[in-house]
Each structure stands twice: as C-alpha cells, then as structure tokens.
Design a protein around this motif. Sequence first.
Motif, PDB file in Angstrom:
ATOM      1  N   THR A  49       0.956  -1.249   0.060  1.00 43.14           N
ATOM      2  CA  THR A  49       0.039   0.050  -0.083  1.00 43.14           C
ATOM      3  C   THR A  49       0.904   1.326  -0.084  1.00 43.14           C
ATOM      4  O   THR A  49       0.516   2.336  -0.807  1.00 43.14           O
ATOM      5  N   LEU A  50       1.798   1.316   0.790  1.00 40.14           N
ATOM      6  CA  LEU A  50       2.913   2.440   0.642  1.00 40.14           C
ATOM      7  C   LEU A  50       3.610   2.578  -0.741  1.00 40.14           C
ATOM      8  O   LEU A  50       3.560   3.640  -1.060  1.00 40.14           O
ATOM      9  N   LEU A  57      -0.886   4.963  -6.898  1.00 39.45           N
ATOM     10  CA  LEU A  57      -1.558   3.983  -7.887  1.00 39.45           C
ATOM     11  C   LEU A  57      -2.466   3.313  -6.663  1.00 39.45           C
ATOM     12  O   LEU A  57      -2.899   2.108  -6.791  1.00 39.45           O
ATOM     13  N   THR A  58      -2.986   3.944  -5.650  1.00 40.55           N
ATOM     14  CA  THR A  58      -3.894   3.320  -4.861  1.00 40.55           C
ATOM     15  C   THR A  58      -5.135   2.866  -5.248  1.00 40.55           C
ATOM     16  O   THR A  58      -5.702   3.968  -6.278  1.00 40.55           O
ATOM     17  N   GLY A  63      -9.650   2.896  -2.327  1.00 41.23           N
ATOM     18  CA  GLY A  63      -8.323   3.292  -1.745  1.00 41.23           C
ATOM     19  C   GLY A  63      -8.495   5.056  -1.421  1.00 41.23           C
ATOM     20  O   GLY A  63      -8.690   5.682  -2.485  1.00 41.23           O
ATOM     21  N   LYS A  64      -8.445   5.574  -0.172  1.00 43.99           N
ATOM     22  CA  LYS A  64      -8.442   6.974  -0.129  1.00 43.99           C
ATOM     23  C   LYS A  64      -6.982   7.273   0.753  1.00 43.99           C
ATOM     24  O   LYS A  64      -6.747   6.717   1.885  1.00 43.99           O
ATOM     25  N   TYR A 228       4.559  -2.684  10.720  1.00 43.73           N
ATOM     26  CA  TYR A 228       3.641  -3.574  11.789  1.00 43.73           C
ATOM     27  C   TYR A 228       2.192  -2.759  11.831  1.00 43.73           C
ATOM     28  O   TYR A 228       2.448  -1.792  12.134  1.00 43.73           O
ATOM     29  N   ALA A 229       1.231  -3.648  11.180  1.00 41.42           N
ATOM     30  CA  ALA A 229      -0.241  -2.957  11.121  1.00 41.42           C
ATOM     31  C   ALA A 229      -0.397  -1.651  10.807  1.00 41.42           C
ATOM     32  O   ALA A 229      -1.054  -0.773  11.371  1.00 41.42           O
ATOM     33  N   GLY A 230       0.305  -1.256   9.617  1.00 43.26           N
ATOM     34  CA  GLY A 230       0.160  -0.099   9.032  1.00 43.26           C
ATOM     35  C   GLY A 230       1.110   1.185   9.420  1.00 43.26           C
ATOM     36  O   GLY A 230       0.839   2.320   9.244  1.00 43.26           O
ATOM     37  N   GLU A 231       2.059   0.842  10.292  1.00 47.22           N
ATOM     38  CA  GLU A 231       3.044   1.958  10.742  1.00 47.22           C
ATOM     39  C   GLU A 231       4.086   1.350  11.079  1.00 47.22           C
ATOM     40  O   GLU A 231       4.682  -0.023  11.022  1.00 47.22           O
TER      41      GLU A 231
END
Length: 329
Positions: A49-50, A57-58, A63-64, A228-231
């Motif tokens: 995602t990053l 290209l999200t 995707g926002k 981890y978990a989006g961070e």
Amino acid sequence: MSNILEIRDLAIHYEMQDGTVKALNGVSLDLKEGSAHGLVGETGAGKTTLAKGIIRLTPAPYGKVKSGQIFYNGRDILQMSKQELRELRGRHISMIFQDPMTSLNPVLTVGDQIGEALGSHGRLSSSQLHQRTGELLQMVGIPPERAGEYPHQFSGGMKQRVVIAIALALNPRLLIADEPTTALDVTIQAQVLEMISELRKKLGTSLLLITHDLGVVAQNCEYVSIMYAGEIVETGTVHDVFKDRRHPYTQGLFSSIPNINEEVRRLTPIRGLMPDPTQLPSGCAFCERCEYAQERCLREHPSLYPVGGEEGIHQVRCFRSGPQGKEDA
C-alpha cells in the motif's frame, strides 16, 4: 547526503462496505539519494500500500489517502496533475511489481512491452527503439534476439529480468522493488538481487526494497524500516536495527529465524496474530502480542522515539524506548 523521497504522516484507508481497512496509519519515511532502504514486515503490514501510494496507484474507488505528504525532490506527489504524474512515473520513479507472472501482457512480445515503456516518454524512431530494447535485454542478461518472444516462452526468473528491464528503461532516479523475488527459487532469487544491486550502482539509482526476508535486507540495503499494522515500529541504519533491535516486534522477527551462530533446540515464534486492520486497538498495535505490555500500552499510542544510532536516525515506536521508559528501566 540529501533525501530523494520524504514521506510525512501518510495515511491510506480502504473504505469498504464491510468496514474501513486502515492499511497505513501516519507513516513517515526518508529515502536518501543513492541509498537502498529496506521495508520489512509480515503480510498485511501495509508495505505494498505504501509503495503504490508513492506513485499514486492506490486502487480506486475504495483506496483513499486520508492525510500526509510525499515529497520527491521537494515536490508533493499528492498535489501533482495527471500530466505531471505521467512524467514522474517511469522517468523519475519506477516500480517492479510483486509477481512477474502477472506483470507482463501475455499477448505482446517482451520487446514490444519494453518499447512501449520507452516510447511513452520520448520520440524514438523504430530503429532506435529496436536498438535500445536490445541493449536493455542484454543489460539484464537476456539475448537481444529473444525480444520477439512472448512471456510464456520465458522462465520465472527470465520474466522477472524482463520486468526489471522495463522498470529501468528510462534510467529512473528511484526504483521501488515490491518483493522482486517472489515465486522464484533460491538460486534465481540470488541472481536477480545481485543484478538489481549491480544495475543500481551502475546507474546511481536509489532503491526502496520491500521484502519479508531480513537476510535480503542485510545484503542489499544501508537502511531499514520495520512495519507492523500499517505503521513503522523501528527504523534506522541496517547496523542499528540488526545489532541493537529495540522494538519487541523486531526482536520477535529475529528470534523466529535460524541463526548459524547460535545453537538452539527450537525457534521462538511471535505468539498471536496481527490485529484486524478494520478494528485496530486505540493503544499500541502490538500490545496484545507483547511480553512487555503494560496498562499504558493498552490506552496510549506510542510515538517514534529517537534512540541515537550510527547516524542519529534510529527510532523505535515503544514506550520502553521513550524518556519515561528509560527512567523506569
């Protein structure tokens, strides 16, 4: 050394009918010019995602981008027009996607696909396109005469080489490699990674390398961030993170892989599972799996605390590394 890429407080969510998937939550990251930066984490941590967020290209419409800035050479990518993005992709920032089997168009020859990348950013005659395509194939170790063949005529390792040739066609300043050795056997993995490393040094390209493999990071990167978990939970030079790992998750990752210098009967896995990204805890995302968790970890969300390191950039998202944590220790 200046930064070629600066990400500030980037949050990307997928707003689905069943709930909001909080894939990225306030990620900040600096990529130094000419360096290789590894991004490590388990499946679902938010690495891809990053990567896709960096080049806008999200996946739409779910995707926002909820907040944040992505600066490339001082310009915010999130504020660029479609024309500016078209100029950015390929020429300045290029990406090697995860699976070479699905990255190539099965009904076009590999030469046509490389030529398409070249032609989209410049006016070249057919003879010039043919010559440059042959040069790129030769650069990644494929005989130029195979340009007229189709993807199904290539092995997995050869397909990945073609994908790399397409990504490097315009000599980009930044290459994002999203698990470039997925689905390849070990010997081919080593060849592909060595080739990327050699081409990067030859062309002076900066690299953001996404992988599950800590060994790959140790061999190919100068800097590393653990997700981890989006961070990001720990970041610094490879030497900082590998030799002085501070976050319990980073420690757990290293405990769960074999070490030829240590004699142990069993590996130590990290207990439990990563939290549901639609229902992240209000406190530390890792607290339910952490052996050091305290009451504060359940209530408060930790910041990234500086802990020094070789270049003074080693940071850890854990209260034990913060000012109060040091006092308690």
